[in-house]
Design a protein around this motif. Structure first.
Motif, short mmCIF file in Angstrom:
data_model
loop_
_atom_site.label_atom_id
_atom_site.label_comp_id
_atom_site.label_asym_id
_atom_site.label_seq_id
_atom_site.Cartn_x
_atom_site.Cartn_y
_atom_site.Cartn_z
N UNK A 9 86.66 92.91 52.94
CA UNK A 9 85.32 92.71 53.52
C UNK A 9 85.42 91.85 54.79
N UNK A 10 86.14 90.72 54.70
CA UNK A 10 86.28 89.84 55.85
C UNK A 10 87.02 90.54 57.00
N UNK A 11 88.03 91.32 56.66
CA UNK A 11 88.77 92.06 57.69
C UNK A 11 87.87 93.07 58.40
N UNK A 12 87.02 93.73 57.63
CA UNK A 12 86.09 94.71 58.22
C UNK A 12 85.15 94.02 59.21
N UNK A 13 84.64 92.85 58.83
CA UNK A 13 83.74 92.11 59.72
C UNK A 13 84.47 91.69 61.00
N UNK A 14 85.70 91.20 60.85
CA UNK A 14 86.49 90.78 62.02
C UNK A 14 86.82 91.96 62.92
N UNK A 15 87.05 93.11 62.31
CA UNK A 15 87.36 94.31 63.09
C UNK A 15 86.13 94.79 63.87
N UNK A 16 84.98 94.78 63.23
CA UNK A 16 83.74 95.17 63.91
C UNK A 16 83.45 94.21 65.07
N UNK A 17 83.80 92.93 64.90
CA UNK A 17 83.59 91.93 65.95
C UNK A 17 84.64 92.05 67.07
N UNK A 18 85.53 93.01 66.94
CA UNK A 18 86.55 93.26 67.96
C UNK A 18 87.58 92.13 68.08
N UNK B 273 84.25 80.00 56.94
CA UNK B 273 85.57 79.37 56.83
C UNK B 273 86.69 80.34 56.43
N UNK B 274 86.38 81.26 55.54
CA UNK B 274 87.41 82.23 55.12
C UNK B 274 87.81 83.14 56.27
N UNK B 275 86.82 83.62 57.00
CA UNK B 275 87.13 84.49 58.14
C UNK B 275 87.90 83.73 59.21
N UNK B 276 87.54 82.46 59.42
CA UNK B 276 88.26 81.65 60.40
C UNK B 276 89.72 81.50 59.99
N UNK B 277 89.97 81.25 58.72
CA UNK B 277 91.35 81.11 58.22
C UNK B 277 92.12 82.41 58.37
N UNK B 278 91.48 83.52 58.05
CA UNK B 278 92.14 84.83 58.17
C UNK B 278 92.43 85.13 59.64
N UNK B 279 91.47 84.88 60.51
CA UNK B 279 91.67 85.09 61.94
C UNK B 279 92.82 84.23 62.45
N UNK B 280 92.84 82.97 62.05
CA UNK B 280 93.90 82.04 62.46
C UNK B 280 95.27 82.58 62.03
N UNK B 281 95.36 83.05 60.79
CA UNK B 281 96.62 83.63 60.30
C UNK B 281 97.02 84.83 61.14
N UNK B 282 96.06 85.72 61.40
CA UNK B 282 96.36 86.97 62.12
C UNK B 282 96.61 86.74 63.61
N UNK B 283 96.25 85.59 64.11
CA UNK B 283 96.62 85.24 65.49
C UNK B 283 98.10 84.88 65.59
N UNK B 284 98.68 84.55 64.45
CA UNK B 284 100.08 84.11 64.44
C UNK B 284 101.05 85.12 63.85
#
Length: 110
Positions: A67-76, A35-46
């Motif tokens: 940590x969450x940003x690193x995971x999202x970055x590795x996931x491209x 859920x935290x990564x989803x929220x961060x991704x949602x924010x960074x999409x906007x």
């Protein structure tokens, strides 16, 4: 295509996802299962944001956000740019992030 059971429909016009693409999408979706990564991704999409602002928005520590940003970055899913000493993050502008963003929007309508 001959199917073992004929239910009156035809799968000849239906195309499977390419195996490599299916793995890429599946891996990215696993990362957004948090859920935290989803929220961060949602924010960074906007919008583009720095770690400190993301941490304040999420009510999390900066190391946890990093940590969450690193995971999202590795996931491209996201990318970063440096401005002075500060790093800014935003969603990548690619087919994968657009597909996941659209799926997220559709799920939020349920």
């Amino acid at each position: 295509m001959n199917l073992p059971h004929n239910h009156g429909d035809n799968l000849n016009n239906f195309k499977k996802i390419e195996d490599k693409k299916a793995v890429e999408i599946s891996d990215a979706m696993k990362q957004l299962g948090d859920p935290s990564r989803l929220q961060i991704f949602w924010l960074l999409c906007h919008r583009e944001e720095c770690v400190i602002n993301i941490a304040a928005f999420m009510d999390m520590s900066s190391p946890a956000v990093s940590h969450h940003l690193r995971v999202l970055k590795i996931a491209n899913l996201i990318e970063s740019r440096r401005e002075g000493k500060e790093m800014f993050y935003h969603a990548k502008d690619n087919e994968l992030t657009h597909a996941l963003l659209n799926a997220t929007i559709e799920l939020s309508k349920i």
